[in-house]
Design a protein around this motif. Structure first.
Motif, mmCIF file in Angstrom:
data_model
loop_
_atom_site.group_PDB
_atom_site.id
_atom_site.type_symbol
_atom_site.label_atom_id
_atom_site.label_comp_id
_atom_site.label_asym_id
_atom_site.label_seq_id
_atom_site.Cartn_x
_atom_site.Cartn_y
_atom_site.Cartn_z
ATOM 1 N N LYS A 1 117.093 6.901 -86.737
ATOM 2 C CA LYS A 1 116.741 7.362 -88.076
ATOM 3 C C LYS A 1 115.271 7.764 -88.087
ATOM 4 C CE LYS A 1 116.922 5.739 -92.811
ATOM 5 N NZ LYS A 1 118.038 6.117 -93.609
ATOM 6 N N PHE A 2 114.985 8.855 -88.788
ATOM 7 C CA PHE A 2 113.620 9.350 -88.883
ATOM 8 C C PHE A 2 112.812 8.475 -89.836
ATOM 9 C CE2 PHE A 2 110.326 12.036 -90.722
ATOM 10 C CZ PHE A 2 109.760 12.573 -89.585
ATOM 11 N N CYS A 3 111.585 8.151 -89.423
ATOM 12 C CA CYS A 3 110.687 7.346 -90.261
ATOM 13 C C CYS A 3 109.297 7.970 -90.207
ATOM 14 C CB CYS A 3 110.654 5.903 -89.762
ATOM 15 S SG CYS A 3 109.551 4.851 -90.724
ATOM 16 N N GLU A 4 108.783 8.354 -91.370
ATOM 17 C CA GLU A 4 107.482 9.020 -91.411
ATOM 18 C C GLU A 4 106.346 8.135 -90.923
ATOM 19 O OE1 GLU A 4 106.860 10.734 -95.289
ATOM 20 O OE2 GLU A 4 108.268 12.361 -94.870
ATOM 21 N N LYS A 5 106.492 6.836 -91.059
ATOM 22 C CA LYS A 5 105.433 5.918 -90.626
ATOM 23 C C LYS A 5 105.269 5.915 -89.106
ATOM 24 C CE LYS A 5 106.094 2.842 -94.539
ATOM 25 N NZ LYS A 5 106.586 1.548 -94.985
ATOM 26 N N THR A 6 106.333 6.186 -88.391
ATOM 27 C CA THR A 6 106.282 6.157 -86.927
ATOM 28 C C THR A 6 106.656 7.525 -86.339
ATOM 29 O OG1 THR A 6 108.555 5.353 -86.839
ATOM 30 C CG2 THR A 6 106.792 3.699 -86.759
ATOM 31 N N VAL A 7 106.261 8.589 -87.034
ATOM 32 C CA VAL A 7 106.630 9.942 -86.628
ATOM 33 C C VAL A 7 106.109 10.282 -85.224
ATOM 34 C CG1 VAL A 7 104.676 11.157 -87.673
ATOM 35 C CG2 VAL A 7 106.871 12.297 -87.451
ATOM 36 N N ASP A 8 104.949 9.774 -84.850
ATOM 37 C CA ASP A 8 104.398 10.065 -83.524
ATOM 38 C C ASP A 8 105.273 9.488 -82.400
ATOM 39 O OD1 ASP A 8 103.541 7.580 -84.615
ATOM 40 O OD2 ASP A 8 102.005 7.404 -83.048
ATOM 41 N N LYS A 9 105.989 8.428 -82.692
ATOM 42 C CA LYS A 9 106.890 7.827 -81.707
ATOM 43 C C LYS A 9 108.290 8.444 -81.767
ATOM 44 C CE LYS A 9 104.457 3.456 -81.798
ATOM 45 N NZ LYS A 9 104.472 2.091 -82.260
ATOM 46 N N TYR A 10 108.606 9.041 -82.898
ATOM 47 C CA TYR A 10 109.945 9.582 -83.092
ATOM 48 C C TYR A 10 110.229 10.776 -82.179
ATOM 49 C CZ TYR A 10 114.229 11.247 -85.102
ATOM 50 O OH TYR A 10 115.534 11.642 -85.246
ATOM 51 N N PHE A 11 109.303 11.717 -82.114
ATOM 52 C CA PHE A 11 109.542 12.938 -81.344
ATOM 53 C C PHE A 11 109.761 12.670 -79.849
ATOM 54 C CE2 PHE A 11 107.826 14.865 -85.206
ATOM 55 C CZ PHE A 11 108.774 15.856 -85.417
ATOM 56 N N PRO A 12 108.950 11.840 -79.197
ATOM 57 C CA PRO A 12 109.239 11.564 -77.780
ATOM 58 C C PRO A 12 110.619 10.919 -77.582
ATOM 59 C CG PRO A 12 107.025 10.849 -78.319
ATOM 60 C CD PRO A 12 107.682 11.233 -79.610
ATOM 61 N N GLN A 13 110.992 10.058 -78.510
ATOM 62 C CA GLN A 13 112.312 9.413 -78.419
ATOM 63 C C GLN A 13 113.425 10.451 -78.621
ATOM 64 O OE1 GLN A 13 112.837 6.203 -81.206
ATOM 65 N NE2 GLN A 13 114.451 5.266 -79.966
ATOM 66 N N PHE A 14 113.254 11.301 -79.607
ATOM 67 C CA PHE A 14 114.225 12.367 -79.869
ATOM 68 C C PHE A 14 114.368 13.273 -78.641
ATOM 69 C CE2 PHE A 14 115.167 16.712 -81.080
ATOM 70 C CZ PHE A 14 116.294 16.573 -81.864
ATOM 71 N N GLU A 15 113.240 13.677 -78.056
ATOM 72 C CA GLU A 15 113.252 14.573 -76.893
ATOM 73 C C GLU A 15 113.913 13.915 -75.681
ATOM 74 O OE1 GLU A 15 109.140 15.669 -76.521
ATOM 75 O OE2 GLU A 15 109.178 16.642 -78.498
ATOM 76 N N LYS A 16 113.669 12.642 -75.514
ATOM 77 C CA LYS A 16 114.277 11.911 -74.398
ATOM 78 C C LYS A 16 115.802 11.911 -74.530
ATOM 79 C CE LYS A 16 113.246 7.673 -72.007
ATOM 80 N NZ LYS A 16 112.647 6.348 -72.118
#
Length: 128
Positions: A63-78
């Protein structure tokens, strides 16, 4: 007698030519069947590999969370790379989980930019 032998010889030659023609025809038919089966199996493989089931894949990433957006994209890409998603599907999948301000940013982008994953990612990271 000689005429009879010649006639039999010609009949034998005709039978031989007819058998040869039938054999060539059978070989051509078998070749066509083989090519049709080959084409059909290639089409099935290609259509299965080209099909992208978004509903099946959407549940595979967090789930997308604006508070941890910097961590979200690498996880999504992986996840996208591990599942071998083609790049054109990345923004489709990403936009379906964006929330609040990130969703607004995505919606505000022009159509050509909103289909480019790197642009969407940069805009969301820049704004949050």
């Amino acid at each position: 007698m000689k005429e009879r032998l010649e006639m039999e010889k010609k009949q034998d030659e005709l039978k031989l030519k007819q058998a040869e023609l039938e054999m060539r025809e059978r070989l051509a038919m078998e070749k066509m069947k083989t090519e049709m089966v080959k084409d059909e199996s290639n089409t099935k493989i290609q259509s299965k590999s080209e099909y992208f089931d978004a509903a099946k894949n959407i549940r595979l990433f967090p789930k997308f969370c604006e508070k941890t957006v910097d961590k979200y994209f690498p996880q999504f890409e992986k996840i996208a790379n591990n599942l071998k998603w083609q790049m054109p599907y990345w923004t489709t999948m990403l936009q379906s989980v964006l929330e609040c301000k990130a969703a607004e940013i995505y919606s505000a982008l022009p159509s050509e930019k909103s289909s480019d994953y790197d642009t969407v990612k940069q805009e969301v990271l820049k704004s949050l």
